[in-house]
Design a protein around this motif. Structure first.
Motif, PDB file in Angstrom:
ATOM      1  N   UNK A  23       0.838  -1.208   0.000  1.00 31.71           N
ATOM      2  CA  UNK A  23       0.000   0.000   0.000  1.00 31.71           C
ATOM      3  C   UNK A  23       0.866   1.248   0.000  1.00 31.71           C
ATOM      4  N   UNK A  24       1.961   1.239   0.771  1.00 32.02           N
ATOM      5  CA  UNK A  24       2.861   2.388   0.800  1.00 32.02           C
ATOM      6  C   UNK A  24       3.519   2.591  -0.567  1.00 32.02           C
ATOM      7  N   UNK A  25       3.931   1.477  -1.177  1.00 32.67           N
ATOM      8  CA  UNK A  25       4.566   1.548  -2.496  1.00 32.67           C
ATOM      9  C   UNK A  25       3.619   2.156  -3.513  1.00 32.67           C
ATOM     10  N   UNK A  26       2.371   1.754  -3.468  1.00 30.61           N
ATOM     11  CA  UNK A  26       1.365   2.264  -4.405  1.00 30.61           C
ATOM     12  C   UNK A  26       1.155   3.752  -4.203  1.00 30.61           C
ATOM     13  N   UNK A  27       1.141   4.163  -2.894  1.00 35.14           N
ATOM     14  CA  UNK A  27       0.945   5.576  -2.617  1.00 35.14           C
ATOM     15  C   UNK A  27       2.113   6.404  -3.133  1.00 35.14           C
ATOM     16  N   UNK A  28       3.309   5.808  -3.084  1.00 31.74           N
ATOM     17  CA  UNK A  28       4.487   6.540  -3.515  1.00 31.74           C
ATOM     18  C   UNK A  28       4.509   6.766  -5.023  1.00 31.74           C
ATOM     19  N   UNK A  29       4.009   5.813  -5.813  1.00 28.29           N
ATOM     20  CA  UNK A  29       4.128   5.911  -7.267  1.00 28.29           C
ATOM     21  C   UNK A  29       2.849   6.378  -7.941  1.00 28.29           C
ATOM     22  N   UNK A  30       1.713   6.297  -7.249  1.00 24.35           N
ATOM     23  CA  UNK A  30       0.450   6.677  -7.879  1.00 24.35           C
ATOM     24  C   UNK A  30       0.319   8.186  -7.909  1.00 24.35           C
ATOM     25  N   UNK A  31      -0.127   8.758  -9.030  1.00 26.63           N
ATOM     26  CA  UNK A  31      -0.319  10.202  -9.103  1.00 26.63           C
ATOM     27  C   UNK A  31      -1.495  10.634  -8.249  1.00 26.63           C
ATOM     28  N   UNK A  32      -1.437  11.843  -7.750  1.00 26.01           N
ATOM     29  CA  UNK A  32      -2.527  12.354  -6.936  1.00 26.01           C
ATOM     30  C   UNK A  32      -3.733  12.655  -7.802  1.00 26.01           C
ATOM     31  N   UNK A  33      -4.891  12.761  -7.150  1.00 27.79           N
ATOM     32  CA  UNK A  33      -6.114  13.065  -7.878  1.00 27.79           C
ATOM     33  C   UNK A  33      -6.018  14.429  -8.552  1.00 27.79           C
ATOM     34  N   UNK A  34      -5.301  15.338  -7.920  1.00 21.99           N
ATOM     35  CA  UNK A  34      -5.131  16.676  -8.510  1.00 21.99           C
ATOM     36  C   UNK A  34      -4.291  16.619  -9.784  1.00 21.99           C
ATOM     37  N   UNK A  35      -3.246  15.759  -9.783  1.00 23.89           N
ATOM     38  CA  UNK A  35      -2.408  15.615 -10.977  1.00 23.89           C
ATOM     39  C   UNK A  35      -3.213  15.058 -12.140  1.00 23.89           C
ATOM     40  N   UNK A  36      -4.068  14.090 -11.849  1.00 25.72           N
ATOM     41  CA  UNK A  36      -4.906  13.496 -12.895  1.00 25.72           C
ATOM     42  C   UNK A  36      -5.840  14.543 -13.474  1.00 25.72           C
ATOM     43  N   UNK A  38      -5.397  17.749 -13.509  1.00 26.35           N
ATOM     44  CA  UNK A  38      -4.614  18.724 -14.270  1.00 26.35           C
ATOM     45  C   UNK A  38      -4.258  18.185 -15.648  1.00 26.35           C
ATOM     46  N   UNK A  39      -3.888  16.890 -15.720  1.00 17.27           N
ATOM     47  CA  UNK A  39      -3.549  16.268 -17.002  1.00 17.27           C
ATOM     48  C   UNK A  39      -4.757  16.232 -17.929  1.00 17.27           C
ATOM     49  N   UNK A  40      -5.899  15.832 -17.388  1.00 14.15           N
ATOM     50  CA  UNK A  40      -7.120  15.764 -18.192  1.00 14.15           C
ATOM     51  C   UNK A  40      -7.537  17.154 -18.682  1.00 14.15           C
ATOM     52  N   UNK A  41      -7.387  18.162 -17.812  1.00 11.61           N
ATOM     53  CA  UNK A  41      -7.748  19.520 -18.195  1.00 11.61           C
ATOM     54  C   UNK A  41      -6.835  20.021 -19.313  1.00 11.61           C
ATOM     55  N   UNK A  42      -5.528  19.736 -19.192  1.00 12.08           N
ATOM     56  CA  UNK A  42      -4.571  20.146 -20.233  1.00 12.08           C
ATOM     57  C   UNK A  42      -4.914  19.487 -21.560  1.00 12.08           C
ATOM     58  N   UNK A  43      -5.234  18.196 -21.506  1.00 19.98           N
ATOM     59  CA  UNK A  43      -5.598  17.470 -22.716  1.00 19.98           C
ATOM     60  C   UNK A  43      -6.864  18.043 -23.343  1.00 19.98           C
ATOM     61  N   UNK A  44      -7.847  18.360 -22.514  1.00 23.55           N
ATOM     62  CA  UNK A  44      -9.104  18.922 -23.015  1.00 23.55           C
ATOM     63  C   UNK A  44      -8.875  20.278 -23.674  1.00 23.55           C
ATOM     64  N   UNK A  45      -8.078  21.124 -23.025  1.00 27.93           N
ATOM     65  CA  UNK A  45      -7.811  22.463 -23.573  1.00 27.93           C
ATOM     66  C   UNK A  45      -7.069  22.353 -24.906  1.00 27.93           C
ATOM     67  N   UNK A  46      -6.094  21.429 -24.977  1.00 33.45           N
ATOM     68  CA  UNK A  46      -5.337  21.238 -26.217  1.00 33.45           C
ATOM     69  C   UNK A  46      -6.255  20.790 -27.343  1.00 33.45           C
ATOM     70  N   UNK A  47      -7.099  19.793 -27.043  1.00 36.68           N
ATOM     71  CA  UNK A  47      -8.027  19.299 -28.053  1.00 36.68           C
ATOM     72  C   UNK A  47      -9.019  20.379 -28.481  1.00 36.68           C
TER      73      UNK A  47
END
Length: 361
Positions: A23-36, A38-47
């Motif tokens: 569980x700790x390992x997953x928390x360390x490598x998984x992106x935060x909900x905010x990062x996700x 932000x990525x989706x918003x950037x993709x939407x704006x680009x499209x």
């Protein structure tokens, strides 16, 4: 699973359960909900901006260009670019942007009607623009033909060599006779196959990667440019270094040949030609040499050209042994790709098959 790098300060003891560590390992490598987000918003704006450009700004620029020149996009492309890759590549892209992708996959018999429909849609009078219809038809035939060629080549590549198939066996026997006209084959399974560059006593095992496509290409080269094929085979069997004479080389069985097995290299160059075709890189060459629909003949002639050029390139590189084959092949591949980036490029042949009108003068 990859190795986990523990931080300097451990948030748990080494006696912790595997589930807790996971569980700790997953928390360390998984992106935060905010990062996700932000990525989706950037993709939407680009499209959104791409959509805005295609639907508004690009169309607006085209409208201004049409009013200024009195010609639509297709007319400007055909009148400002000579027949060949430069024109056909732009027409293909224009069809995609105009949402006319279906025109790119029509049957060759329907090409003329498709062009008539497009000209009617664009409100172009065929009587006042007779050359436009001819130019569009020629380019669309090239596009449709290229797709058909990819399908035909893929079908040959997927068909395995079958020693129970008389046609397959006949082609293989022809290949031997073309490359070893004065040496009878002692048997279907024989070490003699190594003399023309196969790896073992049964060539069928070497065709597994490229299927019948490799055999078709080798036989075409041997039949249609026999002198060059025989010269390349002869060169591949000669001592590489001048200070080693042939009798000594044969007696000691030194690895001093020019460095490759003819048939195996032919199958490798078949794979290279296939990758150029499937990736679309060969469009530049084929659109410049095929007046209308590229065919299997054009592909096989291109293979002959690549064989000769690779032979020259191998000698220029002067590799120490066959272990450098992949390096030389990759470098050769990159050189061909650079050449094909020029929209006016045609891989001019230096072999007798050029008599078959590979280059559209």
């Amino acid at each position: 699973m990859g190795h986990y790098a523990f931080p300097r300060t451990f948030p748990f003891s080494f006696s912790a359960s595997p589930a807790k560590i996971a569980r700790f390992d997953l928390l360390q490598v998984s992106p935060s909900r905010q990062d996700v987000k932000h990525t989706l918003l950037t993709l939407f704006v680009t499209q959104f901006f791409v959509f805005l450009y295609c639907k508004c700004l690009w169309r607006g620029l085209k409208f201004v260009a049409r009013k200024f020149t009195g010609r639509c996009e297709l007319q400007r492309i055909c009148y400002n670019n000579k027949h060949g890759a430069r024109r056909t590549l732009k027409i293909g892209m224009t069809f995609i942007l105009f949402l006319l992708q279906s025109a790119l996959s029509v049957h060759p018999d329907k090409v003329e009607k498709t062009i008539d429909d497009i000209m009617a849609l664009k409100k172009i009078n065929p009587d006042t623009n007779p050359q436009l219809g001819i130019s569009l038809q020629a380019s669309l035939l090239q596009i449709v033909g290229y797709r058909s060629l990819v399908a035909e080549v893929e079908k040959l590549r997927r068909e395995p060599y079958d020693c129970e198939n008389p046609e397959h066996e006949e082609m293989l026997m022809k290949l031997w006779k073309e490359l070893r006209p004065d040496t009878p084959l002692t048997g279907r399974i024989s070490k003699q196959w190594c003399e023309i560059g196969f790896q073992g006593s049964d060539p069928k095992t070497d065709f597994r990667g490229m299927g019948l496509l490799g055999l078709h290409n080798l036989l075409y080269f041997a039949e249609h440019d026999k002198a060059t094929a025989l010269q390349m085979l002869h060169d591949s069997l000669q001592p590489k270094h001048k200070y080693v004479n042939k009798p000594e080389w044969e007696q000691k069985n030194l690895d001093k040949a020019i460095g490759y097995s003819f048939a195996i290299v032919g199958i490798n160059i078949t794979d290279l030609a296939y990758s150029l075709l499937v990736s679309g890189a060969l469009k530049t060459h084929l659109y410049n040499v095929a007046p209308e629909m590229p065919s299997l003949l054009h592909f096989q002639q291109t293979f002959c050209y690549l064989m000769q050029e690779f032979h020259r390139f191998w000698i220029e590189e002067d590799p120490s042994d066959i272990m450098e084959f992949n390096r030389v092949r990759s470098k050769f591949h990159r050189r061909i790709l650079r050449q094909l980036k020029n929209p006016d490029m045609a891989l001019c042949p230096h072999f007798s098959a050029s008599d078959l009108h590979l280059v559209n003068l």
